[in-house]
Design a protein around this motif. Structure first.
Motif, PDB file in Angstrom:
ATOM      1  N   ASP A  25       0.810  -1.216   0.000  1.00 22.28           N
ATOM      2  CA  ASP A  25       0.000   0.000   0.000  1.00 22.28           C
ATOM      3  C   ASP A  25       0.848   1.271   0.000  1.00 22.28           C
ATOM      4  OD1 ASP A  25      -2.381  -1.528   0.134  1.00 22.28           O
ATOM      5  OD2 ASP A  25      -2.133  -1.729   2.305  1.00 22.28           O
ATOM      6  N   MET A  26       2.171   1.126   0.012  1.00 20.56           N
ATOM      7  CA  MET A  26       3.070   2.279   0.037  1.00 20.56           C
ATOM      8  C   MET A  26       3.610   2.560  -1.359  1.00 20.56           C
ATOM      9  SD  MET A  26       5.429   1.434   3.373  1.00 20.56           S
ATOM     10  CE  MET A  26       4.724   0.853   4.912  1.00 20.56           C
ATOM     11  N   PRO A  27       3.985   3.814  -1.638  1.00 19.65           N
ATOM     12  CA  PRO A  27       4.710   4.097  -2.883  1.00 19.65           C
ATOM     13  C   PRO A  27       5.983   3.254  -2.931  1.00 19.65           C
ATOM     14  CG  PRO A  27       3.992   6.132  -1.840  1.00 19.65           C
ATOM     15  CD  PRO A  27       3.723   5.032  -0.856  1.00 19.65           C
ATOM     16  N   PRO A  28       6.420   2.841  -4.123  1.00 19.92           N
ATOM     17  CA  PRO A  28       7.546   1.903  -4.234  1.00 19.92           C
ATOM     18  C   PRO A  28       8.801   2.309  -3.466  1.00 19.92           C
ATOM     19  CG  PRO A  28       6.511   2.186  -6.356  1.00 19.92           C
ATOM     20  CD  PRO A  28       5.860   3.178  -5.441  1.00 19.92           C
ATOM     21  N   ALA A  29       9.229   3.566  -3.573  1.00 19.17           N
ATOM     22  CA  ALA A  29      10.450   3.979  -2.876  1.00 19.17           C
ATOM     23  C   ALA A  29      10.262   3.938  -1.365  1.00 19.17           C
ATOM     24  CB  ALA A  29      10.866   5.384  -3.316  1.00 19.17           C
TER      25      ALA A  29
END
Length: 231
Positions: free
Chosen positions: A100-104
Motif C-alpha cells: 500500500d506504500m509508494p515503491p520507494a
C-alpha cells in the motif's frame, strides 16, 4: 562459549511480542512457547552440538520428558526453533503493508525493518550462522521454513515491478540480488558485531553510529535501483 547479548536500540519493542501474547494462548501452547524460547537461547549460545536438553529444561522450567513429548528429539527441537525464527521474521514483514506504500517508501521501509529486526534479534543471526555450519541441511529439510521464506523474494519483486512501472526506479536489478544485498548489509553488522567493533574501535550499537549506518544502508539500496530517498 557463551556470548554477551549486545545493547539494543531502535524498533525493538516487537522482540517481546511473544511474551505479551503468552497470557492469551492455551496452556499447552504456552508450554511449547516457553520451550522454544529457552531452546532459542540455548542453541544460539551453544550451537546444535553443544546445546543440552537438560539446560533447555531448566531455562523453560519444564522436564526433559515434556520437551521430548512436544518435540521428539534435540535435533527436531532445533529444527522447530529455526522454523519459528523464520516464521516470526516473515510475519513481521507481511505486517508492514508494503503493497500500500509508494515503491520507494516501501523499499525504504523494508530495509529499515530488516535492519531493526536483525538488531533486535541477535539470536536469530546466530542461529542462521550455526545452521550454515551444518550446510543448511535442517532448513532444506523443513517444509515450514520453505513455506515461510517463499514470500521473501516475491515481496522484493513486487516492489521493484511497481517501481519500474511507475518510473520511480531507473536501474534494473534481479529481485534475488537485491534481497541478497539488503540481507548482507543488515546481517553483517550483527553477525560480526564483536570482531568489527574491536577492529574499528567503535561499538556498532552506539546510537549515532547506528543511525548513520541505518540511513546509509537505505540510501545504498535506493541508489542501487536508481531511486531517490523518500521525503
Amino acid at each position: 562459549m557463551r556470548f554477551e547479548q549486545p545493547k539494543r536500540y531502535g524498533n525493538v519493542e516487537n522482540a517481546d511480542t511473544p511474551r505479551m501474547l503468552m497470557a492469551t494462548i492455551p496452556k499447552s501452547d504456552k508450554t511449547r512457547a516457553r520451550i522454544l524460547e529457552a531452546a532459542t537461547e540455548e542453541f544460539s549460545q551453544m550451537g546444535l552440538s553443544g546445546a543440552r536438553v537438560e539446560a533447555i529444561a531448566a531455562r523453560s522450567t519444564n522436564s526433559k520428558r515434556m520437551i521430548y513429548h512436544y518435540f521428539g528429539s534435540k535435533e527436531k527441537l532445533y529444527a522447530a526453533v529455526l522454523e519459528h525464527a523464520y516464521q516470526m521474521f516473515r510475519i513481521r514483514e507481511e505486517s508492514l503493508g508494503l503493497q500500500d506504500m509508494p515503491p520507494a517508501d516501501a523499499l525504504s521501509r523494508l530495509v529499515e525493518e530488516t535492519f531493526d529486526y536483525h538488531e533486535s534479534a541477535p539470536n536469530f543471526v546466530r542461529l542462521v550462522a550455526i545452521e550454515n555450519i551444518h550446510y543448511g541441511e535442517h532448513i532444506r529439510r523443513s517444509s515450514a521454513i520453505t513455506k515461510a521464506n517463499a514470500t521473501a523474494v516475491p515481496l522484493v519483486a513486487g516492489i521493484l515491478e511497481r517501481g519500474y512501472k511507475e518510473g520511480v526506479f531507473q536501474r534494473k536489478i534481479h529481485p534475488i540480488d537485491l534481497h541478497y544485498m539488503i540481507s548482507a548489509l543488515c546481517v553483517f553488522r550483527v553477525g560480526h558485531l564483536h570482531t568489527f567493533s574491536a577492529v574499528v574501535g567503535h561499538d556498532l550499537y552506539e546510537p549515532e553510529l547506528r543511525a548513520r549506518q541505518r540511513s546509509m544502508i537505505v540510501r545504498a539500496v535506493l541508489d542501487t535501483v536508481g531511486a531517490t530517498s523518500p521525503s
